[in-house]
Design a protein around this motif. Sequence first.
Motif, mmCIF file in Angstrom:
data_model
loop_
_atom_site.group_PDB
_atom_site.id
_atom_site.type_symbol
_atom_site.label_atom_id
_atom_site.label_comp_id
_atom_site.label_asym_id
_atom_site.label_seq_id
_atom_site.Cartn_x
_atom_site.Cartn_y
_atom_site.Cartn_z
ATOM 1 N N ARG A 1 0.842 -1.213 0.000
ATOM 2 C CA ARG A 1 0.000 0.000 0.000
ATOM 3 C C ARG A 1 0.868 1.251 0.000
ATOM 4 N NH1 ARG A 1 -2.398 0.457 5.513
ATOM 5 N NH2 ARG A 1 -0.186 0.846 5.844
ATOM 6 N N ASP A 2 1.884 1.294 0.877
ATOM 7 C CA ASP A 2 2.749 2.473 0.969
ATOM 8 C C ASP A 2 3.573 2.661 -0.289
ATOM 9 O OD1 ASP A 2 3.443 1.786 4.494
ATOM 10 O OD2 ASP A 2 1.741 2.752 3.520
ATOM 11 N N THR A 3 4.056 1.556 -0.880
ATOM 12 C CA THR A 3 4.884 1.642 -2.086
ATOM 13 C C THR A 3 4.070 2.143 -3.274
ATOM 14 O OG1 THR A 3 6.160 -0.250 -1.251
ATOM 15 C CG2 THR A 3 6.523 0.382 -3.542
ATOM 16 N N ILE A 4 2.842 1.673 -3.383
ATOM 17 C CA ILE A 4 1.961 2.132 -4.473
ATOM 18 C C ILE A 4 1.758 3.644 -4.367
ATOM 19 C CG2 ILE A 4 -0.428 2.105 -5.311
ATOM 20 C CD1 ILE A 4 -0.454 -0.932 -4.647
ATOM 21 N N ILE A 5 1.490 4.127 -3.146
ATOM 22 C CA ILE A 5 1.293 5.566 -2.942
ATOM 23 C C ILE A 5 2.562 6.327 -3.328
ATOM 24 C CG2 ILE A 5 0.939 7.353 -1.183
ATOM 25 C CD1 ILE A 5 -0.862 5.280 0.302
ATOM 26 N N SER A 6 3.737 5.820 -2.938
ATOM 27 C CA SER A 6 5.009 6.473 -3.248
ATOM 28 C C SER A 6 5.245 6.545 -4.753
ATOM 29 C CB SER A 6 6.172 5.722 -2.589
ATOM 30 O OG SER A 6 6.042 5.727 -1.190
ATOM 31 N N LYS B 1 20.856 -1.629 -14.225
ATOM 32 C CA LYS B 1 20.820 -2.509 -15.402
ATOM 33 C C LYS B 1 19.761 -3.596 -15.248
ATOM 34 C CE LYS B 1 25.759 -1.946 -16.481
ATOM 35 N NZ LYS B 1 27.075 -2.647 -16.470
ATOM 36 N N LYS B 2 19.547 -4.042 -13.980
ATOM 37 C CA LYS B 2 18.555 -5.093 -13.730
ATOM 38 C C LYS B 2 17.128 -4.568 -13.829
ATOM 39 C CE LYS B 2 21.307 -8.041 -10.582
ATOM 40 N NZ LYS B 2 21.069 -9.380 -11.158
ATOM 41 N N ILE B 3 16.940 -3.318 -13.387
ATOM 42 C CA ILE B 3 15.551 -2.847 -13.251
ATOM 43 C C ILE B 3 15.052 -1.968 -14.394
ATOM 44 C CG2 ILE B 3 15.750 -2.925 -10.733
ATOM 45 C CD1 ILE B 3 15.830 0.146 -10.759
ATOM 46 N N LYS B 4 15.972 -1.493 -15.258
ATOM 47 C CA LYS B 4 15.541 -0.463 -16.214
ATOM 48 C C LYS B 4 14.515 -0.956 -17.237
ATOM 49 C CE LYS B 4 19.569 -0.782 -19.343
ATOM 50 N NZ LYS B 4 20.651 0.030 -19.965
ATOM 51 N N PHE B 5 14.469 -2.257 -17.481
ATOM 52 C CA PHE B 5 13.489 -2.771 -18.443
ATOM 53 C C PHE B 5 12.274 -3.407 -17.763
ATOM 54 C CE2 PHE B 5 16.015 -1.658 -21.921
ATOM 55 C CZ PHE B 5 17.322 -2.081 -21.730
ATOM 56 N N ILE B 6 12.211 -3.330 -16.437
ATOM 57 C CA ILE B 6 11.075 -3.902 -15.701
ATOM 58 C C ILE B 6 10.009 -2.828 -15.516
ATOM 59 C CG2 ILE B 6 10.327 -5.003 -13.550
ATOM 60 C CD1 ILE B 6 13.192 -6.017 -13.183
ATOM 61 N N LYS B 7 8.772 -3.183 -15.785
ATOM 62 C CA LYS B 7 7.677 -2.219 -15.638
ATOM 63 C C LYS B 7 7.557 -1.752 -14.191
ATOM 64 C CE LYS B 7 4.775 -4.074 -19.361
ATOM 65 N NZ LYS B 7 3.502 -4.776 -19.666
ATOM 66 N N LYS B 8 7.170 -0.514 -14.022
ATOM 67 C CA LYS B 8 7.045 0.037 -12.668
ATOM 68 C C LYS B 8 5.982 -0.696 -11.858
ATOM 69 C CE LYS B 8 8.984 4.662 -13.160
ATOM 70 N NZ LYS B 8 9.472 4.657 -14.538
ATOM 71 N N ASP B 9 4.932 -1.208 -12.512
ATOM 72 C CA ASP B 9 3.916 -2.003 -11.803
ATOM 73 C C ASP B 9 4.563 -3.197 -11.105
ATOM 74 O OD1 ASP B 9 1.625 -1.366 -14.425
ATOM 75 O OD2 ASP B 9 1.438 -0.666 -12.366
ATOM 76 N N ILE B 10 5.497 -3.853 -11.810
ATOM 77 C CA ILE B 10 6.185 -5.029 -11.263
ATOM 78 C C ILE B 10 7.174 -4.596 -10.179
ATOM 79 C CG2 ILE B 10 7.610 -7.041 -11.805
ATOM 80 C CD1 ILE B 10 4.997 -7.164 -13.288
ATOM 81 N N LEU B 11 7.855 -3.480 -10.427
ATOM 82 C CA LEU B 11 8.835 -2.995 -9.445
ATOM 83 C C LEU B 11 8.181 -2.646 -8.117
ATOM 84 C CD1 LEU B 11 11.160 -0.780 -11.678
ATOM 85 C CD2 LEU B 11 11.745 -2.936 -10.553
ATOM 86 N N VAL B 12 6.931 -2.226 -8.167
ATOM 87 C CA VAL B 12 6.194 -1.933 -6.928
ATOM 88 C C VAL B 12 6.169 -3.169 -6.040
ATOM 89 C CG1 VAL B 12 3.887 -1.527 -5.993
ATOM 90 C CG2 VAL B 12 4.769 -0.039 -7.767
ATOM 91 N N TYR B 13 5.803 -4.323 -6.621
ATOM 92 C CA TYR B 13 5.728 -5.545 -5.815
ATOM 93 C C TYR B 13 7.122 -5.991 -5.362
ATOM 94 C CZ TYR B 13 4.529 -10.033 -3.957
ATOM 95 O OH TYR B 13 4.377 -11.085 -3.096
#
Length: 863
Positions: A706-711, A777-789
């Motif tokens: 919940r907090d990460t989604i808001i951020s 390099k690991k995260i730049k191609f990952i969607k932000k929706d996925i990075l939230v989780y």
Amino acid sequence: MQVIFISEGADLDALSTAFGITLIDPEAKILLPGAVSSSFRLAMKRFESKLKGKLIKINELKKINVLYLADTNNYKNASKKLSDFIDENTKIIIYDHHPIRSKLPKKVEKHIKKTGSASTIVVYQLKKNKIHISPEDATILILGIYEDTGSFTYNTTTEKDLRAAAYLLSKGADLETVKNIIEERIDQQQITIIHQLVENLQYFFLKDKKIIFSFAYSDRYIPDISGFLHMIKPLQEADAYFIMINEKGKTSIIARSKKKDIDVGKIMSYLGGGGHFAAASATVKGLTVQEIKNYIESVLLSEAYKKRVISEFMSRDIITVVKDTQIQEIKEELDKAPVIFVVDKKGKFLGIALSRVLKESLRHGIKDVKIENFIIDSIITFEPSTKLSEAEKTITASSQEYFPVLENGKPVGVINRTYVIKILHGQVFDSEKDIFISRERIKPKFLNFEKNLRKYLPDHIITHLEEIGKLSKKLGYNTYLVGGIVRDIVMSKKSLDIDLIVEGDAVKLSKEYAKLKNIPVHTFEEFMTAQLTLETGEKIDLATARKETYTHPGAYPKVEKATIKEDLYRRDFTINTLAIEITEGKFGILIDFFNGLKDIKDRMIRILHQLSFIEDPIRILRALRFAGRLGFKLGKPTEKLLKLAVDEDMLNVAPTGRINIELNYSLNEERVIDIIMLMNRYRVLHSLIPDFYMDEKREEILNRLRDTIISFEMFFSIKIDRVSNYLLALMYHLPFDISYKILQKYHFSKTVKFFEEYLEVKDLFHKIPQKDSDLYKKIKFIKKDILVYICASSDIELSERIIRILKKEEEKDLLLSGKDLKEMGIPPSPIYKKILDDVFKKYLDGEIKTKKEAIEYVKKHYL
């Protein structure tokens, strides 16, 4: 070779019985199973010298000539495990006290008696054969008797058990040793399991008997847990209970009963286990805890009602009419029964006619028409010999209220849906009866709410409502503002979700108002509803005050005009039954028929009638959504009926599309965590998600999510897929193939793709790079929706690093751009990308902090 077979999870009775067999046949060896109880292990350690040479492991086996089964008669299980070592010539001898549940080969030598322990049977055999028993032998043998009879307190204890124990005491059995081995010792893992079982108690009422189900999860085998179940007080008060402990996909079931007509041994035999009527167990693979529970419940019902048939419960007081009878001829009969049975001249059943429909026809002057014109023939029927347990599933899944009972095609009775539910599940509604009856008879309250209406609605909306009210009065109608908007105004909240109910013709009112104002209108005449679109874009929904009836199972509801009270009475909760009249002359008058105002003041969610959750199981989800969103509690009768509907697995018969819609609403709510915790508390998530459990880890992930989604939404000005994130947090314990089936079942196709994308990248984070540039390099191609989780489910440090990196990525162009490079005299070329990437890498790693430092770096290294 002579081998003694004992089952997995063997207890002291199995060890004592097997040891006794080695005294009868000194050549026999005890085959140790993979898992044994802790008391079994204690006894093995204590009597290590006595058991030396008597034990064997499976890798030491050769061809078996004689196979003994100790404390079990499950020959099928033994022969399956030992198929490589036995053949048709192997002699089988069984020493057991459990009832035989499956057919045994004729060649088997059976020593099976109704005693409290199998050890007792072996002791009698030893005594009969006059075999010498030393004090240590007697102590090992008496252990099984004491454990399996609960020190002679279980109701399965027999006189033979006491006599066998007395004989062993005369041979020198040491009770101090027995006490030390059997004495309870509870470790931390067992405490954790007991805690889970207390949290997960579920009740199932079968006629006058109370049965309890509970479950827990563990990552390893938990020995002797049955010895600590007496610590859970409700289990001791139950007539029977079934405890399910899931260990990495394998579920162990412990069953106990105080009643001989609830034979848990028989029930467990259906699941591949065994035991006697009072105590039994089984181990099941490939089924979820909920599926096991459902199966056991169906067996319980079947066992309880297998000899009870429809004819015992049906009403024989029915009205039968030949199809060519005119309606006016049966005028006097219509008040005597809600349905009329229509037959041909030979008395064969053709269908039913609804008494209220026939009365309405007479009221409209239709008298000479034959009753065959009103026949409903698509209807479920039963025979008198139909078992009640067989009929139950059909009845509860159907919206049909009355079920004709036919014998040789002729009507002989009728059975009522509500009555069947009461028969099967006890008179659960009786204590609430007066509450619901009194609610229908509450004297309505009228309050002037015009000032509140004007305070919380925009002026242009008020103008439209006033003008609709004027037109309504002109047409002879009464029109009311209803639903959530009224509840919100009462609670001093603003809302623009405008729903109007018209006592009259909503479609006609809408068309005339649209024509008057020259605005668009969409009408749905079949459902007597319409929608106006205002110049400012807001929508106003209008519906004719109505009630809904079902002419036959599976049919769309037949909509009939009704009063405002009748319309509001079919709503879900009292807090949603308030109405504010907007008719000219009565503008702003709030009407409260069902004590909705009091329930809002008391912060209570209450249903209006007893079968509300059973008729529409989606209300279970809505009740918890409103309770979570508004911070309300469930009224006690409502809570009891909601629990009943969940325990009866009513959500399993609810339309999956509507479950999808309701879950989408819930998972997008601001107070989503409160709603999820309520869904957990009332076992709703357990009905929807196999083997669901809530623990500290999941609760932490949900709160951080919940907090990460808001951020993310605040920092990056994007809309995060909340539904997919929360569903992943609720289902991460499941293999993907099971998650996939659930998501498909409830139509979350977008979330399926989300799960797939997450599974593709989650392993990237097993090893975290030290430098932020390498992590980028690991995260730049990952969607932000996925990075939230990923942020919510990872440690805090990694989460903060990812957010910091993403914020820097947002600032990348402000740090240095192609325009800056051009101004430094570097001509445009592919080197721009190399320079910008290099600078950004240094910025991520903190080697460059400002634009000035970035320009200096480029001048030094690239000019």
